[in-house]
Write a protein that holds these residues in place. Structure first.
Motif, PDB file in Angstrom:
ATOM      1  N   LEU A  29      74.468  55.650  30.231  1.00 36.72           N
ATOM      2  CA  LEU A  29      73.515  56.480  30.559  1.00 36.72           C
ATOM      3  C   LEU A  29      74.033  57.955  30.874  1.00 36.72           C
ATOM      4  O   LEU A  29      73.198  58.927  30.880  1.00 36.72           O
ATOM      5  CB  LEU A  29      72.961  56.044  31.890  1.00 36.72           C
ATOM      6  CG  LEU A  29      71.940  54.791  31.499  1.00 36.72           C
ATOM      7  CD1 LEU A  29      71.189  54.469  32.826  1.00 36.72           C
ATOM      8  CD2 LEU A  29      70.767  54.982  30.534  1.00 36.72           C
ATOM      9  N   ARG A  58      69.951  61.448  32.391  1.00 34.30           N
ATOM     10  CA  ARG A  58      70.109  60.289  33.034  1.00 34.30           C
ATOM     11  C   ARG A  58      69.470  60.128  34.210  1.00 34.30           C
ATOM     12  O   ARG A  58      68.592  58.727  34.471  1.00 34.30           O
ATOM     13  CB  ARG A  58      71.536  60.019  33.292  1.00 34.30           C
ATOM     14  CG  ARG A  58      71.884  58.819  34.100  1.00 34.30           C
ATOM     15  CD  ARG A  58      73.601  59.103  34.544  1.00 34.30           C
ATOM     16  NE  ARG A  58      73.833  57.683  35.292  1.00 34.30           N
ATOM     17  CZ  ARG A  58      73.874  57.570  36.714  1.00 34.30           C
ATOM     18  NH1 ARG A  58      72.880  58.788  37.235  1.00 34.30           N
ATOM     19  NH2 ARG A  58      74.174  56.828  37.177  1.00 34.30           N
ATOM     20  N   SER A  84      72.421  48.954  30.528  1.00 32.45           N
ATOM     21  CA  SER A  84      72.498  50.082  31.810  1.00 32.45           C
ATOM     22  C   SER A  84      72.125  49.149  32.834  1.00 32.45           C
ATOM     23  O   SER A  84      70.853  49.265  33.189  1.00 32.45           O
ATOM     24  CB  SER A  84      71.900  51.114  31.452  1.00 32.45           C
ATOM     25  OG  SER A  84      72.262  51.664  30.132  1.00 32.45           O
TER      26      SER A  84
END
Length: 96
Positions: A29, A58, A84
Motif C-alpha cells: 500500500l 494509501r 494488505s
C-alpha cells in the motif's frame, strides 16, 4: 480395451478470480503515494473501463475501505485484504 477418462482438476472460479485480481495489485500500500486531493488519470492499458480517473493514496484507501469493500466483488475484496491486511483491520476497527 476401454480408455480411462483423464481427470483434470477444474480450478475453483473464486480462486481464479482472486489470483487474477492479486496480479494487478500494488506490491504494498505504501506504493500508493498519489495526492490526497485531486485525481490521477490512468492510461487506457491500465484502466480499461469507462472510469479512468482515481485518487490513489494509501491513507485515503484505508480510510475509505470499509465502504469501498462493499462495492466490489468478493474475489476482489479477498485479494485486496489478503495482500494488505491493514485494510481488513480498518474494516474491523470501523465496525467496532
Amino acid at each position: 480395451m476401454a480408455r480411462q477418462p483423464v481427470s483434470v482438476p477444474v480450478p475453483n472460479a473464486f480462486d481464479v478470480l482472486c489470483s487474477q485480481y492479486a496480479e494487478r495489485l500494488p506490491a504494498r500500500l505504501e506504493d500508493l503515494a498519489g495526492p490526497i486531493y485531486g485525481t490521477i488519470d490512468l492510461p487506457l492499458h491500465v484502466a480499461w473501463s469507462d472510469r479512468r480517473s482515481y485518487t490513489l493514496n494509501r491513507d485515503l484507501l484505508i480510510a475509505q475501505w470499509p465502504v469501498l469493500r462493499t462495492l466490489i466483488s468478493r474475489p476482489a475484496r479477498h485479494a485486496w485484504e489478503t495482500a494488505s491486511p491493514e485494510l481488513a483491520t480498518a474494516t474491523a476497527t470501523a465496525a467496532a
